[in-house]
Design a protein around this motif. Sequence first.
Motif, short mmCIF file in Angstrom:
data_model
loop_
_atom_site.label_atom_id
_atom_site.label_comp_id
_atom_site.label_asym_id
_atom_site.label_seq_id
_atom_site.Cartn_x
_atom_site.Cartn_y
_atom_site.Cartn_z
N GLY A 2 39.88 -7.76 -21.22
CA GLY A 2 40.13 -6.88 -22.37
C GLY A 2 38.94 -6.14 -22.92
O GLY A 2 39.11 -5.38 -23.89
N ALA A 3 37.75 -6.31 -22.37
CA ALA A 3 36.60 -5.59 -22.90
C ALA A 3 36.75 -4.09 -22.67
O ALA A 3 37.20 -3.65 -21.62
N ASP A 4 36.40 -3.31 -23.68
CA ASP A 4 36.45 -1.85 -23.59
C ASP A 4 35.05 -1.38 -23.18
O ASP A 4 34.20 -1.09 -24.02
N LEU A 5 34.80 -1.31 -21.88
CA LEU A 5 33.46 -1.03 -21.38
C LEU A 5 33.06 0.43 -21.61
O LEU A 5 33.89 1.35 -21.52
N ALA A 6 31.78 0.63 -21.87
CA ALA A 6 31.22 1.97 -21.96
C ALA A 6 30.90 2.43 -20.53
O ALA A 6 29.80 2.22 -20.02
N TRP A 7 31.89 3.06 -19.90
CA TRP A 7 31.76 3.37 -18.48
C TRP A 7 30.62 4.33 -18.19
O TRP A 7 30.04 4.30 -17.10
N ASP A 8 30.28 5.19 -19.13
CA ASP A 8 29.18 6.14 -18.90
C ASP A 8 27.87 5.41 -18.59
O ASP A 8 27.02 5.93 -17.87
N ALA A 9 27.72 4.22 -19.14
CA ALA A 9 26.49 3.46 -18.93
C ALA A 9 26.58 2.55 -17.71
O ALA A 9 25.60 1.91 -17.35
N ASP A 28 21.51 -10.17 -9.01
CA ASP A 28 21.57 -8.91 -8.25
C ASP A 28 22.61 -8.01 -8.88
O ASP A 28 23.39 -8.41 -9.76
N TRP A 29 22.63 -6.75 -8.42
CA TRP A 29 23.50 -5.74 -9.00
C TRP A 29 24.97 -6.10 -8.83
O TRP A 29 25.78 -5.92 -9.75
N ASP A 30 25.35 -6.62 -7.66
CA ASP A 30 26.75 -6.98 -7.43
C ASP A 30 27.21 -8.07 -8.40
O ASP A 30 28.33 -8.03 -8.90
N SER A 31 26.34 -9.04 -8.65
CA SER A 31 26.71 -10.12 -9.58
C SER A 31 26.88 -9.58 -11.00
O SER A 31 27.77 -10.00 -11.74
N TRP A 32 26.02 -8.66 -11.38
CA TRP A 32 26.12 -8.04 -12.71
C TRP A 32 27.43 -7.26 -12.85
O TRP A 32 28.13 -7.36 -13.85
N LEU A 33 27.78 -6.48 -11.80
CA LEU A 33 29.04 -5.74 -11.83
C LEU A 33 30.22 -6.70 -11.88
O LEU A 33 31.21 -6.44 -12.56
N ALA A 34 30.13 -7.81 -11.14
CA ALA A 34 31.22 -8.79 -11.16
C ALA A 34 31.41 -9.36 -12.56
O ALA A 34 32.55 -9.59 -13.00
N LEU A 35 30.31 -9.58 -13.27
CA LEU A 35 30.41 -10.08 -14.64
C LEU A 35 31.08 -9.04 -15.54
O LEU A 35 31.96 -9.36 -16.35
N LEU A 36 30.66 -7.78 -15.40
CA LEU A 36 31.28 -6.71 -16.20
C LEU A 36 32.77 -6.60 -15.87
O LEU A 36 33.61 -6.42 -16.77
N GLY A 37 33.09 -6.71 -14.59
CA GLY A 37 34.49 -6.66 -14.19
C GLY A 37 35.29 -7.81 -14.78
O GLY A 37 36.44 -7.63 -15.22
N HIS A 38 34.70 -9.01 -14.79
CA HIS A 38 35.35 -10.18 -15.39
C HIS A 38 35.67 -9.92 -16.86
O HIS A 38 36.78 -10.21 -17.33
N CYS A 39 34.71 -9.34 -17.58
CA CYS A 39 34.93 -9.07 -19.01
C CYS A 39 35.97 -7.98 -19.21
O CYS A 39 36.81 -8.06 -20.11
N TRP A 40 35.94 -6.94 -18.36
CA TRP A 40 36.94 -5.87 -18.48
C TRP A 40 38.34 -6.40 -18.20
O TRP A 40 39.30 -6.02 -18.90
N GLU A 41 38.47 -7.25 -17.21
CA GLU A 41 39.78 -7.82 -16.90
C GLU A 41 40.37 -8.55 -18.10
O GLU A 41 41.59 -8.57 -18.29
N ARG A 101 24.15 0.93 -2.87
CA ARG A 101 24.59 0.57 -4.20
C ARG A 101 26.08 0.28 -4.21
O ARG A 101 26.86 0.94 -3.54
N SER A 102 26.47 -0.73 -4.97
CA SER A 102 27.88 -1.05 -5.15
C SER A 102 28.39 -0.43 -6.45
O SER A 102 27.61 -0.07 -7.34
N TYR A 103 29.70 -0.35 -6.57
CA TYR A 103 30.34 0.23 -7.75
C TYR A 103 31.46 -0.69 -8.20
O TYR A 103 31.99 -1.50 -7.44
N LEU A 104 31.85 -0.52 -9.45
CA LEU A 104 32.92 -1.31 -10.03
C LEU A 104 34.19 -0.46 -10.08
O LEU A 104 34.20 0.64 -10.64
N PHE A 105 35.25 -0.95 -9.48
CA PHE A 105 36.51 -0.22 -9.37
C PHE A 105 37.57 -0.94 -10.21
O PHE A 105 38.12 -1.95 -9.77
#
Length: 872
Positions: free
Chosen positions: A720-727, A705-718, A449-453
């Motif tokens: 200014g998105a305030d991500l719900a990290w618990d999820a 795939d999971w990595d692509s989904w995390l990359a999208l979340l990372g793009h949005c966070w970069e 599994r990959s993670y978003l840093f």
Amino acid sequence: MSTSTQRDRQPVAVVGMACRFPGARDVQTYWSNLLEGASFLAPLTDDEARAKGVPDGVRGLERYVPVSGAVDGIEHFDASYFGISPAEAAVMDPQHRLFLEETVHALEDAGWAGRASGRRVGVFCGSGENRYGALLPAPASGASSHRGMSDTPAMLPLRASYHLDLRGPSIFVNSLCSTALTAVHLARRSLLADDCDVALAGAVSVQLPHEHGYVAHDGGVMSPGGALRPFDRTADGTVPGSGIGIVVLRRLDDAVRDGDFIHAVIHGTALNNDGADRQSFAAPSVRGQRDVILAALRDALVDPSTIGYIEAHGTGTPLGDPIELAALLEAREQLGVTTPCAVGAVKSSVGHLDSAAGMAGLLKAILAVREGVIPATVGHTRLNPAVDLGESGLYVNTERRPWSDASHPRRAAVTALSVGGTNAHVVLGQYTPAPAADRSAPAGAKATRSYLFPLSAHTPAAFQRLRERLADVLAGPAVAACADVAHTLQAGRAPRELRRAYVASSPAEMQARLKDDAPPVPQGRIQLAVDLTGQVSAAPSLLGRLHLPEGALENSSGGERAFLLGYGALTTLTGLGVVPDVLVATGSGVFPAAAVAGALDRDVALRCAVRLERVRDVVRSGGDLSVCERELTSMERDLAAARLAPLSTAVRCVTTNETFPVGSVPSADRFLEVAQTVVMEGGEAAGAVAECREDCPDVLAALADWDSWLALLGHCWERGADLAWDAVGDPAARTTALPGYPFEPVRHWAIPEAADPVRQSAPVAVSSPAPAAADDADVLAEVTAIWEAVLGVRDVAPDANFFALGGHSLVAAQIITRLRERFAVRVPLGDLLDAETPAGMAELVEERLASARLYTALSAAEDEATMGTFEL
């Protein structure tokens, strides 16, 4: 036992720490210094004292002692990080500045810097006197309120609560030398009373003149020899020092539940005062000190014989030390305890830190129980002959030694005493967690599994230093689990303006990505592409995460499945905290985009998208165009019957090159135009490929795939998105130690050179605008000059934002005063704050000047009209 009683008696966890003490800018260095038995009370040579600005008249005094415990860089502060203007920072008490920065580091160590904002986080802290304010010149015109806020010690916790958005109790504490442990006691009580969920307790003291030593007086408490020797027969007094320490506390059950790293647990605390049971106001009392020890032990509900170390107050004074040991002896005698127990005092290493003294001792005791090592007490050789420890089991620890008794959790106690008689005692112990499964991957094994840093900073330079420090940690021998590192960066760090998110499946992969010199991304618009025309599919691991009705995808056709995946992906992103500025839709993608934006009912949008995909397939294959006509007619009927609503998100349709802004209601004809354009273009969506570039990622492509989904979340966070990290992160992840924020040291020091205790050149002051005739004035230039003088910022642009430069209502009050003095106009505070820019403020001034000129002209005309002769 009732639930409330259980809560009142449960231990409190120490989940975070931060400090700056003589010789140590962080907790790790402080602990290393203690283990080495180092002292940072080094004397100055005469040349060094002269270079630091000690006057010849002072250096020549027989009782001048060129020794002190000093912290480095008290004149430096990262004001821009906290949104404080340079002018305000220059007059702010250095104790407040240190406390703000170390509060951030303490919350980061606790893994709460990213979660604390807006939460019930209490602040309990105290400081020494504001000696800095006494050395500043008198405030300039209109600046008295500004200086008043900076000069008041009680503003300390209120500043931290404001600048970090902490919503719990914010209490200034002052009991002189026992301030730090008093703050810990009050913070613990607040947690157990459920007044807050997280509590910061700390104290700071900066001695001025700094690094200069002191003059010892006959009969005083300062050591004429410049050496602090706790409980030693040659002890002749104390040595002053500066420092700051902060701990972050939580209820133990909450800390365990949330995966916080627990340094130690506080079992009990107590406070009392000697009252009149002493020879004089400044004298200590055996009974008062004994009673506070007994009260803390009763509160702790632990066996007193299991306490293996006591961090004493230990000022090295001939009167205070014997009384403190006598109180310990009486307490142990009453309890019948004779087990071995080491006694130590850290003041001989860092000096007597006044209000922060107890925090230096508390951190030492926390580290000792956590690591199982008792550091040596520097400066102690032979016990004071006025003390007889006898068979009590007490001994002054003079060498580093491991904790000897392993039959029970390690426990320690800390004492802080003050002139005036307020005594504090804390009982703490080792945290012994239940055995946890090893979550690290075996050597050579492939991570599953990959993670978003996420990584962010206030400036490019700070980002670079933070990236380098994190890479160094990940390359070290003791690397935490990948999930723990990701969790700590996600929830444990406050997001700043410049951001970059990395996707990795191992510490080594993350380290390699950190070596990429790509600059951080400034926050900006979030644009997401919605394209249903390609081969749409979703990884099985992602399907369960999408917001879809139960069984929605079962037996769905290609068009239905594409719509449902697109709609589910967008609503899932919304639930994770992503609020797009624009949804860029291609062809039938306009329908899920419009549905998510609230303009169309989902079922209507689904039917329209499926029909348009059928039309596209027929056109591309050269099939029966009558099918297209039937589908378009049905689509028109559906849209005519639909209740269209205003858009909550802008939608751009690249097929028709049209943008529907927020609040607009797209008509049915606009949606039909999309379908007609698809038919006319032979089923292709012109412009789609051009639009879906790096700054506009395709939502459906991210489901591959999971990595692509995390990359999208990372793009949005970069952006200014305030991500719900618990999820997003691993629910089993725990907080781990990572580098703190690298503040940028900018000098803010306003003491004139003649009075400057650190003998360094003062910053160049920005002069106030010189008086000039209002009629001849360039109002914008004058207003800008006032801004530069009040805020301490040069080259202010006409459209600069007042609040972004560190302005607030008290600073605005200074501007109002200067505008009145300069132009003889009165501008209401609310209007001035609403203007926000020099240009806006100048416009307000010009309006009032114009009104004044008109009033003068009308008054003059009226006077002329009424003047004349008349009969008496």
